[in-house]
Design a protein around this motif. Sequence first.
Motif, PDB file in Angstrom:
ATOM      1  N   UNK A  37       0.984  -1.069   0.345  1.00  0.00           N
ATOM      2  CA  UNK A  37       0.197  -0.074   0.316  1.00  0.00           C
ATOM      3  C   UNK A  37       1.246   1.502   0.149  1.00  0.00           C
ATOM      4  N   UNK A  38       1.299   1.088   0.718  1.00  0.00           N
ATOM      5  CA  UNK A  38       2.922   2.145   1.608  1.00  0.00           C
ATOM      6  C   UNK A  38       3.278   2.899  -0.697  1.00  0.00           C
ATOM      7  N   UNK A  39       3.819   1.932  -0.968  1.00  0.00           N
ATOM      8  CA  UNK A  39       4.729   2.117  -2.324  1.00  0.00           C
ATOM      9  C   UNK A  39       3.413   2.648  -3.340  1.00  0.00           C
ATOM     10  N   UNK A  40       2.360   1.913  -3.614  1.00  0.00           N
ATOM     11  CA  UNK A  40       1.525   2.096  -4.094  1.00  0.00           C
ATOM     12  C   UNK A  40       1.039   3.905  -3.744  1.00  0.00           C
ATOM     13  N   UNK A  41       0.718   4.475  -3.139  1.00  0.00           N
ATOM     14  CA  UNK A  41       0.527   5.212  -2.504  1.00  0.00           C
ATOM     15  C   UNK A  41       1.592   6.515  -2.613  1.00  0.00           C
ATOM     16  N   UNK A  42       3.133   5.901  -2.213  1.00  0.00           N
ATOM     17  CA  UNK A  42       4.560   6.778  -3.414  1.00  0.00           C
ATOM     18  C   UNK A  42       4.369   6.962  -4.543  1.00  0.00           C
ATOM     19  N   UNK A  43       3.686   5.888  -5.650  1.00  0.00           N
ATOM     20  CA  UNK A  43       3.393   6.375  -6.905  1.00  0.00           C
ATOM     21  C   UNK A  43       2.542   7.399  -6.951  1.00  0.00           C
ATOM     22  N   UNK A  44       1.115   7.088  -7.046  1.00  0.00           N
ATOM     23  CA  UNK A  44       0.337   7.842  -6.415  1.00  0.00           C
ATOM     24  C   UNK A  44       0.459   9.503  -6.895  1.00  0.00           C
ATOM     25  N   UNK A  45       1.464   9.162  -5.158  1.00  0.00           N
ATOM     26  CA  UNK A  45       1.808  10.850  -4.758  1.00  0.00           C
ATOM     27  C   UNK A  45       2.611  11.072  -5.722  1.00  0.00           C
TER      28      UNK A  45
END
Length: 80
Positions: A37-45
């Motif tokens: 989730x954290x990695x996906x969130x960083x990509x979305x950010x």
Amino acid sequence: MSEEKLNITFEEAIEKLEEIVEKLEDGDVPLEKAIDFYQEGMNLAKVCNDKLVKVEKQMEQIMKENGDFEPFSPQEEEQA
């Protein structure tokens, strides 16, 4: 970054980020899933940031009446 992430709208990316934050704040996520989730969130950010930078560059120029572009500089309103 996947092709899907590049075609996502700013609003969709923000919505997905909010969903990820909610899931992580619940605290019931296994560590491995939390990292995903954290990695996906960083990509979305990053997608959001890139889109904002692009819009900011577009806003720096305004089309003049003759069709040419000029740098954008907001003017203060005159007070009466």
